[in-house]
Design a protein around this motif. Sequence first.
Motif, PDB file in Angstrom:
ATOM      1  N   GLN A 177     -26.325  15.715  -2.627  1.00  0.00           N
ATOM      2  CA  GLN A 177     -26.056  14.403  -2.066  1.00  0.00           C
ATOM      3  C   GLN A 177     -24.767  14.367  -1.251  1.00  0.00           C
ATOM      4  O   GLN A 177     -24.464  13.353  -0.639  1.00  0.00           O
ATOM      5  CB  GLN A 177     -25.978  13.372  -3.193  1.00  0.00           C
ATOM      6  N   LYS A 178     -23.982  15.456  -1.195  1.00  0.00           N
ATOM      7  CA  LYS A 178     -22.726  15.488  -0.448  1.00  0.00           C
ATOM      8  C   LYS A 178     -23.023  15.643   1.036  1.00  0.00           C
ATOM      9  O   LYS A 178     -23.951  16.349   1.438  1.00  0.00           O
ATOM     10  CB  LYS A 178     -21.839  16.644  -0.917  1.00  0.00           C
ATOM     11  N   SER A 179     -22.184  15.031   1.842  1.00  0.00           N
ATOM     12  CA  SER A 179     -22.352  15.151   3.289  1.00  0.00           C
ATOM     13  C   SER A 179     -21.766  16.475   3.759  1.00  0.00           C
ATOM     14  O   SER A 179     -21.033  17.152   3.039  1.00  0.00           O
ATOM     15  CB  SER A 179     -21.656  13.988   3.996  1.00  0.00           C
ATOM     16  N   ALA A 180     -22.082  16.828   4.990  1.00  0.00           N
ATOM     17  CA  ALA A 180     -21.566  18.067   5.565  1.00  0.00           C
ATOM     18  C   ALA A 180     -20.047  18.021   5.642  1.00  0.00           C
ATOM     19  O   ALA A 180     -19.358  19.027   5.417  1.00  0.00           O
ATOM     20  CB  ALA A 180     -22.170  18.293   6.939  1.00  0.00           C
ATOM     21  N   GLY A 181     -19.482  16.857   5.961  1.00  0.00           N
ATOM     22  CA  GLY A 181     -18.024  16.710   6.021  1.00  0.00           C
ATOM     23  C   GLY A 181     -17.382  16.938   4.669  1.00  0.00           C
ATOM     24  O   GLY A 181     -16.330  17.573   4.567  1.00  0.00           O
ATOM     25  N   ASP A 182     -18.026  16.399   3.615  1.00  0.00           N
ATOM     26  CA  ASP A 182     -17.496  16.602   2.264  1.00  0.00           C
ATOM     27  C   ASP A 182     -17.547  18.072   1.874  1.00  0.00           C
ATOM     28  O   ASP A 182     -16.611  18.597   1.263  1.00  0.00           O
ATOM     29  CB  ASP A 182     -18.280  15.775   1.251  1.00  0.00           C
ATOM     30  N   LEU A 183     -18.639  18.732   2.232  1.00  0.00           N
ATOM     31  CA  LEU A 183     -18.769  20.157   1.910  1.00  0.00           C
ATOM     32  C   LEU A 183     -17.733  20.979   2.664  1.00  0.00           C
ATOM     33  O   LEU A 183     -17.138  21.910   2.109  1.00  0.00           O
ATOM     34  CB  LEU A 183     -20.184  20.645   2.244  1.00  0.00           C
ATOM     35  N   LEU A 184     -17.512  20.638   3.935  1.00  0.00           N
ATOM     36  CA  LEU A 184     -16.521  21.348   4.738  1.00  0.00           C
ATOM     37  C   LEU A 184     -15.119  21.130   4.162  1.00  0.00           C
ATOM     38  O   LEU A 184     -14.330  22.069   4.052  1.00  0.00           O
ATOM     39  CB  LEU A 184     -16.580  20.878   6.196  1.00  0.00           C
ATOM     40  N   THR A 185     -14.809  19.912   3.758  1.00  0.00           N
ATOM     41  CA  THR A 185     -13.510  19.605   3.161  1.00  0.00           C
ATOM     42  C   THR A 185     -13.321  20.377   1.869  1.00  0.00           C
ATOM     43  O   THR A 185     -12.243  20.946   1.608  1.00  0.00           O
ATOM     44  CB  THR A 185     -13.398  18.092   2.885  1.00  0.00           C
ATOM     45  N   GLU A 186     -14.363  20.428   1.062  1.00  0.00           N
ATOM     46  CA  GLU A 186     -14.287  21.162  -0.203  1.00  0.00           C
ATOM     47  C   GLU A 186     -14.113  22.657   0.046  1.00  0.00           C
ATOM     48  O   GLU A 186     -13.315  23.330  -0.628  1.00  0.00           O
ATOM     49  CB  GLU A 186     -15.547  20.906  -1.028  1.00  0.00           C
ATOM     50  N   ALA A 187     -14.841  23.184   1.026  1.00  0.00           N
ATOM     51  CA  ALA A 187     -14.725  24.606   1.348  1.00  0.00           C
ATOM     52  C   ALA A 187     -13.316  24.932   1.836  1.00  0.00           C
ATOM     53  O   ALA A 187     -12.726  25.949   1.448  1.00  0.00           O
ATOM     54  CB  ALA A 187     -15.764  25.002   2.399  1.00  0.00           C
ATOM     55  N   MET A 188     -12.752  24.071   2.688  1.00  0.00           N
ATOM     56  CA  MET A 188     -11.401  24.300   3.199  1.00  0.00           C
ATOM     57  C   MET A 188     -10.377  24.238   2.062  1.00  0.00           C
ATOM     58  O   MET A 188      -9.419  25.011   2.040  1.00  0.00           O
ATOM     59  CB  MET A 188     -11.056  23.270   4.281  1.00  0.00           C
ATOM     60  N   ALA A 189     -10.583  23.329   1.133  1.00  0.00           N
ATOM     61  CA  ALA A 189      -9.677  23.229  -0.016  1.00  0.00           C
ATOM     62  C   ALA A 189      -9.759  24.489  -0.869  1.00  0.00           C
ATOM     63  O   ALA A 189      -8.737  24.993  -1.355  1.00  0.00           O
ATOM     64  CB  ALA A 189     -10.021  21.999  -0.845  1.00  0.00           C
TER      65      ALA A 189
END
Length: 133
Positions: free
Chosen positions: A7-19
Motif C-alpha cells: 500500500q506504500k507509494s513509490a515516493g514512500d518507498l524511495l524515501t525509505e530506500a534512501m534512509a
Amino acid sequence: MSDNNTQKSAGDLLTEAMANVSGLVRNEVDLARAEISENVTKAGVAVGLIAGAAVIALVALNVLAAALVAALTEAGLDAGWSALIVGAGLAVIAFVLINKGVNDLKLSSLAPTRTVKNVQRDAAAVKEAYDDK
C-alpha cells in the motif's frame, strides 16, 4: 490480511530506500572511524616500543664500548688510548651512516626518475604520431 508494503507509494518507498542507504553509509563510516582509531592506537604503542628499544640499544652500545675499552686496556694499551681508539672507531661508523642517510634523502634520489623517463618517452611518441599526420 493487508500488507503495508503493497500500500506504500513509490515516493514512500524511495524515501525509505534512501534512509536505509543513508543509515548503511553512516554505519560504514562509523566502522571505518573505529577501525582507524584502533589502528592509530596500535601504531602509537608500536612507536613507543621502538623508542624504548632505541634507548636500550644506546645503553647497550655504551656498555659494549666500555667493555671494548677495558679489553684494550687489559691487552696493554693505556686507558686513554683505548677510549680514544674505540671513540674514533664509533665516530667513523656514525659519520659513514650519516652521510649515507643524507645522500639517500636528497631530493634527486627521491625523484621518480623511471616515471619521468616513461612520461618523456610517451610525450615523444605522441609528438611523433602527431607530426606524422
